[in-house]
Scaffold this motif. Structure first.
Motif, PDB file in Angstrom:
ATOM      1  N   MET A   1      37.486  33.965  61.565  1.00  0.00           N
ATOM      2  CA  MET A   1      38.096  34.766  60.535  1.00  0.00           C
ATOM      3  C   MET A   1      37.396  36.119  60.502  1.00  0.00           C
ATOM      4  N   ARG A   2      38.169  37.176  60.457  1.00  0.00           N
ATOM      5  CA  ARG A   2      37.633  38.526  60.402  1.00  0.00           C
ATOM      6  C   ARG A   2      37.161  38.835  58.996  1.00  0.00           C
ATOM      7  N   GLN A   3      36.002  39.408  58.872  1.00  0.00           N
ATOM      8  CA  GLN A   3      35.453  39.794  57.574  1.00  0.00           C
ATOM      9  C   GLN A   3      35.374  41.314  57.521  1.00  0.00           C
ATOM     10  N   LYS A   4      35.868  41.913  56.462  1.00  0.00           N
ATOM     11  CA  LYS A   4      35.762  43.344  56.253  1.00  0.00           C
ATOM     12  C   LYS A   4      35.009  43.573  54.967  1.00  0.00           C
ATOM     13  N   THR A   5      34.149  44.564  54.977  1.00  0.00           N
ATOM     14  CA  THR A   5      33.467  44.928  53.752  1.00  0.00           C
ATOM     15  C   THR A   5      34.126  46.191  53.223  1.00  0.00           C
ATOM     16  N   ILE A   6      34.676  46.101  52.031  1.00  0.00           N
ATOM     17  CA  ILE A   6      35.352  47.236  51.418  1.00  0.00           C
ATOM     18  C   ILE A   6      34.727  47.489  50.065  1.00  0.00           C
ATOM     19  N   ASP A  56      38.910  38.072  47.136  1.00  0.00           N
ATOM     20  CA  ASP A  56      37.532  38.436  46.829  1.00  0.00           C
ATOM     21  C   ASP A  56      37.449  39.910  46.418  1.00  0.00           C
ATOM     22  N   MET A  57      38.124  40.787  47.157  1.00  0.00           N
ATOM     23  CA  MET A  57      38.098  42.210  46.834  1.00  0.00           C
ATOM     24  C   MET A  57      38.707  42.463  45.451  1.00  0.00           C
ATOM     25  N   SER A  64      33.859  40.577  39.382  1.00  0.00           N
ATOM     26  CA  SER A  64      33.455  39.219  39.731  1.00  0.00           C
ATOM     27  C   SER A  64      33.419  39.112  41.253  1.00  0.00           C
ATOM     28  N   SER A  65      33.584  37.927  41.770  1.00  0.00           N
ATOM     29  CA  SER A  65      33.663  37.701  43.216  1.00  0.00           C
ATOM     30  C   SER A  65      34.307  36.343  43.442  1.00  0.00           C
ATOM     31  N   MET A  66      34.708  36.098  44.661  1.00  0.00           N
ATOM     32  CA  MET A  66      35.300  34.802  44.993  1.00  0.00           C
ATOM     33  C   MET A  66      34.282  33.691  44.744  1.00  0.00           C
TER      34      MET A  66
END
Length: 193
Positions: A1-6, A56-57, A64-66
């Protein structure tokens, strides 16, 4: 799974999950990267994030967060896996996964937009959505029923907890006055003179 930080400030408006969001689908692009399709009442938008990262974003954008949402649901429901998440309790946005949220084929549904559901063969469920659309999920009726019941249970327990908390806050209590102790490290209660 690709993870992106935004960063929160970079969230595109079309990536926003709102009360109009009905379902979030996994969608692989031509390079095999997992993206999300955000299905709203009148449109479908493609997001350059996986469904998990998109949720999550949106949670991070709301403070909050996932991980926090899943931990909170686990605490309220006393269940360890495949819990729904409360994205926005004021707007009644509760999302629940069709299967493990960590699987690439997980579909997320908005509780408020599930109109009805029924068996569709031995291992599938046909879900009718609030905009008269349908989706056939490759999850058994029994499993889907457990997922949606868990989402309703989360909504109920969160509402009950808020009512309990608010009723305790309204009750008057004994007054107190606080000031720093002589050493200036801790606060102590003092009586009025």
């Amino acid at each position: 799974m690709r993870q992106k930080t935004i960063k929160n400030s970079e969230m595109k408006q079309e990536y926003g999950i709102s009360s109009e969001t009905i379902v979030i689908l996994p969608d692989f692009d031509e390079n095999g990267f997992l993206n999300a399709l955000i299905c709203k009442k009148d449109e479908i938008t493609k997001a350059g994030l996986s469904p998990y990262d998109l949720i999550d974003m949106n949670l991070r954008f709301r403070g909050s967060s996932m991980r926090g949402a899943l931990d909170g649901a686990r605490t309220l429901l006393d269940k360890r896996y495949m819990n729904p998440v409360i994205l926005d309790k004021e707007r009644d946005i509760i999302l629940f996964p069709s299967r493990s949220p960590f699987r690439e084929d997980c579909v997320w549904l908005s509780l408020r937009h599930v109109r009805s559901y029924r068996r569709s063969g031995t291992s599938h469920t046909l879900v009718e959505l609030s905009n008269n659309s349908t989706i056939r999920l490759d999850v058994s009726f029994h499993t889907f029923n457990k997922r949606i019941q868990r989402a309703y249970e989360l909504r109920y327990k969160m509402q009950a907890q808020m009512i309990r908390f608010e009723s305790q806050v309204v009750e008057s209590g004994a007054g107190y006055h606080l000031k720093k102790s002589k050493k200036g490290l801790n606060y102590v209660g003092v009586e009025e003179t």
